[in-house]
Design a protein around this motif. Structure first.
Motif, short mmCIF file in Angstrom:
data_model
loop_
_atom_site.label_atom_id
_atom_site.label_comp_id
_atom_site.label_asym_id
_atom_site.label_seq_id
_atom_site.Cartn_x
_atom_site.Cartn_y
_atom_site.Cartn_z
N TYR A 83 23.57 55.61 119.03
CA TYR A 83 22.16 55.34 119.27
C TYR A 83 21.39 56.63 119.57
O TYR A 83 20.31 56.85 119.03
CB TYR A 83 21.99 54.33 120.42
N SER A 87 18.52 57.52 117.08
CA SER A 87 17.33 56.84 117.62
C SER A 87 16.04 57.24 116.91
O SER A 87 15.22 56.38 116.61
CB SER A 87 17.21 57.02 119.13
N ILE A 94 14.72 49.47 114.37
CA ILE A 94 15.49 48.90 115.48
C ILE A 94 15.05 47.47 115.80
O ILE A 94 13.87 47.19 115.93
CB ILE A 94 15.40 49.79 116.74
N LYS A 97 18.17 47.54 121.01
CA LYS A 97 18.91 48.71 121.49
C LYS A 97 20.29 48.27 121.94
O LYS A 97 20.54 47.08 122.09
CB LYS A 97 18.13 49.37 122.63
N LEU A 108 24.28 47.63 118.68
CA LEU A 108 22.98 48.17 118.29
C LEU A 108 22.60 47.48 116.99
O LEU A 108 23.33 47.57 116.00
CB LEU A 108 23.07 49.68 118.08
N PHE A 110 19.78 46.83 113.91
CA PHE A 110 18.63 47.37 113.20
C PHE A 110 18.62 46.83 111.79
O PHE A 110 19.58 46.22 111.34
CB PHE A 110 18.63 48.91 113.22
#
Length: 140
Positions: A83, A87, A94, A97, A108, A110
């Motif tokens: 991450y 990020s 995303i 998180k 995570l 996304f």
């Protein structure tokens, strides 16, 4: 029977290949302008352009960018480090998180540029760690 590959059909192959190369830090072999593969120890993520649909019965067989039911999952050593590394790159994509899941993985979530949901996860509880130590193909 053995699951060996998942294929994404995309109208944006030139966008998806570098996206997955950045996410995984793996080399992706592009065999033709319309087909590439990202190989891991346990499976292959294939990326095919919509032009490849002609070999499977025509364009109505699959619709690029219309997946709303599957998650492409990659087990990583440390999801928090991934991450941190990704990020900025992932900011527009995303969904969630790094979060502890009830089944013991930290995940995570996304979306890729086509909207496919992607999960980078790390087994975090002793049960999850053991599950993946004994069965590396176990579901996340």
């Amino acid at each position: 029977m053995n699951l060996v590959s998942i294929r994404i059909i995309t109208a944006q192959i030139d966008r998806l290949i570098p996206f997955y190369a950045e996410i995984t830090q793996a080399s992706i072999k592009q065999y033709t302008p319309d087909f590439a593969e990202l190989k891991t120890k346990t499976a292959t993520l294939a990326i095919g352009s919509t032009r490849t649909l002609q070999f499977f019965g025509g364009e109505s067989v699959a619709q690029a960018g219309e997946n709303h039911s599957a998650i492409i999952e990659f087990m990583v050593d440390d999801v928090e480090k991934e991450y941190e590394r990704l990020s900025d790159f992932l900011q527009p994509y995303i969904v969630q998180k790094p979060t502890m899941m009830p089944w013991g993985n930290k995940s995570l979530l996304f979306r890729d540029p086509d909207g496919n949901l992607v999960n980078l996860f790390t087994p975090a509880t002793s049960e999850a760690i053991q599950k993946f130590a004994t069965d590396p193909h176990a579901a996340s």
